[in-house]
Design a protein around this motif. Sequence first.
Motif, mmCIF file in Angstrom:
data_model
loop_
_atom_site.group_PDB
_atom_site.id
_atom_site.type_symbol
_atom_site.label_atom_id
_atom_site.label_comp_id
_atom_site.label_asym_id
_atom_site.label_seq_id
_atom_site.Cartn_x
_atom_site.Cartn_y
_atom_site.Cartn_z
ATOM 1 N N THR A 152 0.853 -1.180 0.000
ATOM 2 C CA THR A 152 0.000 0.000 0.000
ATOM 3 C C THR A 152 0.893 1.234 0.000
ATOM 4 O OG1 THR A 152 -0.102 0.270 2.401
ATOM 5 C CG2 THR A 152 -1.692 -1.249 1.396
ATOM 6 N N ILE A 153 0.316 2.363 -0.319
ATOM 7 C CA ILE A 153 1.107 3.593 -0.302
ATOM 8 C C ILE A 153 1.612 3.900 1.108
ATOM 9 C CG2 ILE A 153 -0.921 5.071 -0.054
ATOM 10 C CD1 ILE A 153 0.633 7.160 -1.759
ATOM 11 N N GLU A 154 0.910 3.374 2.121
ATOM 12 C CA GLU A 154 1.386 3.565 3.493
ATOM 13 C C GLU A 154 2.758 2.934 3.703
ATOM 14 O OE1 GLU A 154 -2.764 4.597 3.514
ATOM 15 O OE2 GLU A 154 -1.783 2.775 2.791
ATOM 16 N N ASP A 155 3.036 1.822 3.006
ATOM 17 C CA ASP A 155 4.362 1.202 3.098
ATOM 18 C C ASP A 155 5.431 2.149 2.566
ATOM 19 O OD1 ASP A 155 3.477 -1.349 4.119
ATOM 20 O OD2 ASP A 155 2.712 -1.784 2.116
ATOM 21 N N TYR A 156 5.113 2.808 1.459
ATOM 22 C CA TYR A 156 6.050 3.782 0.883
ATOM 23 C C TYR A 156 6.221 4.985 1.808
ATOM 24 C CZ TYR A 156 7.482 7.787 -1.932
ATOM 25 O OH TYR A 156 8.105 8.923 -2.381
ATOM 26 N N ILE A 157 5.106 5.501 2.328
ATOM 27 C CA ILE A 157 5.152 6.677 3.200
ATOM 28 C C ILE A 157 5.946 6.376 4.469
ATOM 29 C CG2 ILE A 157 3.755 8.215 4.646
ATOM 30 C CD1 ILE A 157 3.569 8.926 1.720
ATOM 31 N N LYS A 158 5.733 5.183 5.026
ATOM 32 C CA LYS A 158 6.445 4.786 6.244
ATOM 33 C C LYS A 158 7.954 4.798 6.007
ATOM 34 C CE LYS A 158 4.478 1.478 8.432
ATOM 35 N NZ LYS A 158 4.014 0.117 8.812
ATOM 36 N N GLU A 159 8.362 4.263 4.864
ATOM 37 C CA GLU A 159 9.789 4.259 4.528
ATOM 38 C C GLU A 159 10.292 5.684 4.304
ATOM 39 O OE1 GLU A 159 12.206 2.727 0.701
ATOM 40 O OE2 GLU A 159 11.237 1.108 1.848
ATOM 41 N N LEU A 160 9.452 6.513 3.700
ATOM 42 C CA LEU A 160 9.825 7.902 3.418
ATOM 43 C C LEU A 160 10.052 8.678 4.710
ATOM 44 C CD1 LEU A 160 10.040 9.848 0.909
ATOM 45 C CD2 LEU A 160 7.685 10.511 1.424
ATOM 46 N N PHE A 161 9.142 8.533 5.677
ATOM 47 C CA PHE A 161 9.245 9.271 6.928
ATOM 48 C C PHE A 161 10.347 8.731 7.828
ATOM 49 C CE2 PHE A 161 4.540 10.693 6.669
ATOM 50 C CZ PHE A 161 4.919 11.764 5.874
ATOM 51 N N ASN A 162 10.683 7.460 7.656
ATOM 52 C CA ASN A 162 11.760 6.882 8.464
ATOM 53 C C ASN A 162 13.134 7.238 7.910
ATOM 54 O OD1 ASN A 162 9.974 5.727 10.231
ATOM 55 N ND2 ASN A 162 9.922 3.747 9.196
#
Length: 248
Positions: free
Chosen positions: A238-248
Motif C-alpha cells: 500500500t502507499i502507506e508502506d512507501y510513506i512509512k519508509e519515506l518518513f523513516n
Amino acid sequence: MRISLIGFGKMGQEIYKIAEREKIIVSSIIDPHHQKATCSGITHQSLKNTDVAIDFTHPDTILENIEKAAKEKVNLVIGTTGWLDILPKVEKIVKKNHIGLIYGSNFSIGVHLFWQILEEASKKFNLFPQYDIFGHEFHHNKKADSPSGTAQKSAQIILKNIKRKKTLQTNILNRPPKPNELHFTSTRGGYIPGTHSIYFDSEADTLEITHQARSRAGFALGAIQCAKWIKGKTGLYTIEDYIKELFN
C-alpha cells in the motif's frame, strides 16, 4: 525508467506532464477512448519495454487490467479506487506472477500528513465526550465512487480512536444520527479535485481539519514517486508502506 499510462483522463494527463518534467519516458498511453493514446488496450506490444504501469481508470475494469499487466510481468501502481472487495483476487495474481503492485486511496503526500494529524487529534478528542465528530468530502462530478477512498480511510482512523463512535454512516439520514454513528457525507459536483473535512464540534466551539487539493499535481507526483519505488520489487504494497519508509 519507462512507464505506461493505463487511462488518459485528467489524472493520466497530469501524470504525463509530471513524467516529462522528471525526465521519465512514457513508453505507451493505453486508452480506448482518447485520441492521444498510443494503444487502445493492454497487450504485449503496449507494455513492451515498460518498467511500471500506472492505472487511474475505473473499478469495473481494474481486475482485467491487473491480470493483463501481470501476465506481461509489469509492475503496477493502482490509483483507481472502489475495488478493494476484490483485493484477495489481486493478491493471488501478484503472487502467482511474481510482480510488484502498490495501491492507495490517495497518492498525495499532504493527505498522508492530514491522516497523521487526524490520528493524533482523534486520540485527544476521545477524552472529551462533549465533542461530536463528523465529516464531509467534495469531489468533481466525474468521480465514480462515493464516499471516496480517502473519506473511508479518514473514517476508519476516527473509529479506531474515538471509542464513542462505533459505526460509519454514509447515507442521507431522514432521522437524527445516533450518538455512536460517525456521519460522513459526500458531494459530487463541478470540478473540485478533492476536499476532505473533519469536524470536532461542541456547544462551545468547533475545530476543523481540512485537506484541500488545489489540483491533481500532488496526486500525480505521488504516483510517479511510487512508480520509482515499486520498480524491481515483488509483492503487494500500500502507499502507506512507501510513506512509512519515506518518513523513516
